[in-house]
Design a protein around this motif. Structure first.
Motif, mmCIF file in Angstrom:
data_model
loop_
_atom_site.group_PDB
_atom_site.id
_atom_site.type_symbol
_atom_site.label_atom_id
_atom_site.label_comp_id
_atom_site.label_asym_id
_atom_site.label_seq_id
_atom_site.Cartn_x
_atom_site.Cartn_y
_atom_site.Cartn_z
ATOM 1 N N THR A 1 -4.980 5.709 -5.829
ATOM 2 C CA THR A 1 -5.847 6.015 -4.883
ATOM 3 C C THR A 1 -6.803 4.802 -4.497
ATOM 4 O O THR A 1 -7.192 5.071 -3.302
ATOM 5 C CB THR A 1 -6.841 6.924 -5.569
ATOM 6 O OG1 THR A 1 -7.506 6.413 -6.740
ATOM 7 C CG2 THR A 1 -6.576 8.394 -6.003
ATOM 8 N N ASN A 2 -6.800 3.745 -5.283
ATOM 9 C CA ASN A 2 -7.499 2.645 -4.814
ATOM 10 C C ASN A 2 -6.621 1.243 -5.161
ATOM 11 O O ASN A 2 -5.621 1.178 -5.731
ATOM 12 C CB ASN A 2 -8.670 2.310 -5.962
ATOM 13 C CG ASN A 2 -9.633 3.432 -5.774
ATOM 14 O OD1 ASN A 2 -9.516 4.637 -6.016
ATOM 15 N ND2 ASN A 2 -10.908 3.169 -5.287
ATOM 16 N N GLU B 1 -8.464 3.458 -0.977
ATOM 17 C CA GLU B 1 -9.848 3.015 -0.922
ATOM 18 C C GLU B 1 -9.617 1.413 -1.520
ATOM 19 O O GLU B 1 -9.065 1.135 -2.281
ATOM 20 C CB GLU B 1 -10.726 3.607 -1.887
ATOM 21 C CG GLU B 1 -11.204 4.769 -1.698
ATOM 22 C CD GLU B 1 -12.176 5.068 -0.395
ATOM 23 O OE1 GLU B 1 -13.087 3.878 -0.236
ATOM 24 O OE2 GLU B 1 -12.065 6.162 0.184
ATOM 25 N N PHE C 1 -2.548 4.012 4.556
ATOM 26 C CA PHE C 1 -2.162 5.005 3.663
ATOM 27 C C PHE C 1 -2.998 5.617 2.882
ATOM 28 O O PHE C 1 -2.720 6.367 1.853
ATOM 29 C CB PHE C 1 -0.963 4.064 2.914
ATOM 30 C CG PHE C 1 0.143 3.702 3.443
ATOM 31 C CD1 PHE C 1 1.105 4.620 3.715
ATOM 32 C CD2 PHE C 1 0.101 2.351 3.721
ATOM 33 C CE1 PHE C 1 2.348 4.432 4.204
ATOM 34 C CE2 PHE C 1 1.451 2.012 4.633
ATOM 35 C CZ PHE C 1 2.545 2.943 4.739
ATOM 36 N N GLY C 2 -4.335 5.851 3.211
ATOM 37 C CA GLY C 2 -5.267 6.688 2.728
ATOM 38 C C GLY C 2 -5.798 5.880 1.440
ATOM 39 O O GLY C 2 -6.119 6.798 0.343
ATOM 40 N N LYS D 1 0.509 4.029 -3.048
ATOM 41 C CA LYS D 1 0.225 5.652 -2.451
ATOM 42 C C LYS D 1 1.254 6.482 -3.123
ATOM 43 O O LYS D 1 0.873 7.419 -3.820
ATOM 44 C CB LYS D 1 0.194 5.656 -1.086
ATOM 45 C CG LYS D 1 -0.133 7.205 -0.327
ATOM 46 C CD LYS D 1 -1.585 7.251 -0.811
ATOM 47 C CE LYS D 1 -1.951 8.690 -0.484
ATOM 48 N NZ LYS D 1 -3.647 8.910 -0.565
ATOM 49 N N ARG E 1 -6.151 1.741 4.764
ATOM 50 C CA ARG E 1 -6.534 2.535 5.585
ATOM 51 C C ARG E 1 -5.465 3.629 6.219
ATOM 52 O O ARG E 1 -5.509 4.768 6.136
ATOM 53 C CB ARG E 1 -7.366 1.973 6.868
ATOM 54 C CG ARG E 1 -7.619 2.899 8.115
ATOM 55 C CD ARG E 1 -8.513 4.009 7.890
ATOM 56 N NE ARG E 1 -9.657 3.580 6.630
ATOM 57 C CZ ARG E 1 -10.297 4.463 6.555
ATOM 58 N NH1 ARG E 1 -10.657 5.733 7.141
ATOM 59 N NH2 ARG E 1 -11.361 4.229 5.494
ATOM 60 N N CYS F 1 0.850 -1.122 0.129
ATOM 61 C CA CYS F 1 0.045 -0.218 -0.115
ATOM 62 C C CYS F 1 0.917 1.219 0.121
ATOM 63 O O CYS F 1 0.570 2.146 -0.630
ATOM 64 C CB CYS F 1 -1.013 -0.041 1.263
ATOM 65 S SG CYS F 1 -2.326 -1.373 0.957
#
Ligand SMILES: *Cc1c(COP(=O)(O)O)cnc(C)c1O
Length: 454
Positions: A131-132, A156, A153-154, A126, A151, A122
């Motif tokens: 983004t996903n 989805e 690393f922000g 990022k 979660r 992740c």
């Protein structure tokens, strides 16, 4: 007299690099092949699907050590080092002269080793502007680890969970949703692959193959979204070497070095993770440690599979991998160790096995649970059904030491805890659990579906 039982490292002593065994193996793994052209795969071929850095790590055969990004190391510090524990009570119960140590990878919020690679993957996604992230999961350990790491690393996360597993084991999908991931039972109506499967057979309850197809379709059709895998591939095992690198330092604190390293085997990531940092000392002739991969007798790719080029998934979407396989259409029995129900072994481990640098050991389901009971009742930890295979192999070897009087040092990896698998324990305690045997003819039949190479 006080006997030290647990060994932990300070933050400053946590490894700063992962170990890439590919650079030091006597014989390198054969190249994975592009499924269409059958040409050796290049890292660029994997860029549309995986994080680019992971694709490069996958094929890196030159750098023995690869830096752990500082941010990932910081996240590791929130739950690492994990304890190395001397299992005195287990030794006593077995009456063995062997010294038994285990590395406890169940001690993190997700309860298994899988988060070690989820965080790394992740992070790279990022950094590369995604983004996903999407993936598939069977029993849900990988999905849970990925949901948490996404979660952190922000990102989805969208997880396709095999429908039957989602119905039988609802808790892990709740964990994934708690971390904010979207969870779909596969086959689902959200992808073309899923719709096709449902149209053909509305009652189909899915397989890892169907879930992989859906996740890959989502990744390749959604901008900013890539796919992520929790085992089998070499970059995943690379991230897991944090386990063995820590264990090496912790064994030194205990003043010992393992004669045997044991781990359970699904796709090979926790086995490679604990084994490879020790195996490098066998390559130099410094040590002669034995390496044992414990697999379920009902899915015996290491002990009874064939070394072939085969697909990683049922649908034949993935590259062709040179590996020990039971055939990509092999359907293992529905054992409780869901994480070990995979038809093939990673390419690195397959080459090591072919070269006689490690061995497989197959464990019947009941023997795994017998060992889990002894372990739980002596060490106080309820192991994951997967990890119980490693414990059973350890018990076998420790009892052999009892016969021969050898004081061997055995290290095994406790890949996860079993607190979300208590229905499996319930079946065992009620006497409902059974062994599954695989006939030679059955294996031969599935191997006929493996593509033949020129
Ligand atoms: C997934 C899983 C495994 C099997 O995967 P490997 O890649 O072979 O390590 C083993 N133990 C636990 C607890 C798991 O979640």
């Amino acid at each position: 007299m006080y006997r030290q039982k647990r060994f932990l490292l300070d933050e400053a002593e946590l490894p700063r690099q992962w170990y890439n065994i590919q650079a030091e193996m006597p014989n390198k793994p054969l190249p994975p092949l592009h499924p269409g052209t059958k040409k050796p795969l290049r890292a660029e071929d994997l860029f549309p699907i995986f994080a680019e850095e992971c694709a490069r790590q996958e094929l890196n055969q030159t750098d023995a050590f690869i830096d752990i990004p500082e941010t990932v190391r910081e996240k590791y510090c929130s739950y690492r080092s994990t304890p190395l524990v001397r299992a005195y009570e287990l030794e006593n119960a077995l009456g063995t002269p062997a010294h038994i140590y285990f590395k406890n990878e169940s001690v993190n919020p997700l309860g298994s080793h899988k988060v070690n690679s989820a965080l790394a993957q992740c992070y790279y996604l990022k950094e590369e502007g995604m983004t996903n992230v999407t993936t598939e999961t069977g029993a849900g350990q990988w999905g849970a680890a990925l949901a948490y790491a996404a979660r952190v690393f922000g990102l989805e996360a969208a997880v396709y969970q095999v429908k039957i597993s989602m119905q039988q084991k609802p808790y892990r999908s709740m964990i994934m949703r708690t971390f904010g991931a979207t969870v779909e039972g596969s086959p689902s109506m959200s992808t073309r692959a899923g719709k096709d499967l449902i149209t053909k057979n509305p009652a189909y309850t899915g397989s890892l193959g169907s879930a992989i197809s859906e996740a890959i379709e989502l990744a390749t059709t959604t901008p900013g979204c890539k796919y992520s895998l929790g085992s089998v591939l070499s970059h995943v095992t690379l991230h897991q070497t944090i386990i063995g690198l820590e264990a090496e330092k912790q064994m030194a604190m205990a003043g010992e070095y393992p004669d045997m390293v044991i781990a359970c085997f699904g796709g090979g990531s926790n086995f490679g993770g604990i084994a490879f940092p020790f195996m490098r000392h066998n390559f130099t002739g410094e040590h002669t440690t034995e390496f044992i991969a414990a697999e379920p007798a009902s899915c015996p790719k290491l002990t009874r599979g064939e070394f072939r080029y085969d697909f990683g998934d049922e649908s034949g979407y993935t590259p062709l991998l040179p590996m020990y396989t039971l055939g990509h259409n092999f359907h293992p029995a529905n054992i409780h160790a869901g994480g070990l129900r995979y038809h093939g072994a990673g390419v690195i481990v397959s080459q090591l096995l072919k070269d006689g640098l490690m061995r497989g050991m197959d464990i019947p389901q009941l023997e795994a649970f017998d060992a889990a009971m002894i372990f739980a009742r002596t060490e106080g930890i309820i192991p994951a059904p997967e990890s119980s295979h490693a414990i059973a192999a350890t018990v076998r070897e420790a009892l052999r030491c009892k016969e021969t009087g050898e004081e061997k040092v055995i290290l095994f990896n406790l890949s996860g805890h079993g607190l979300i698998d208590m229905t499996a324990y319930d079946s065992y305690l009620s006497g409902d659990l059974q062994n599954y045997n695989v006939a030679d003819e059955e294996i031969a039949r599935y191997l006929q579906d493996v593509p033949t190479m020129p």
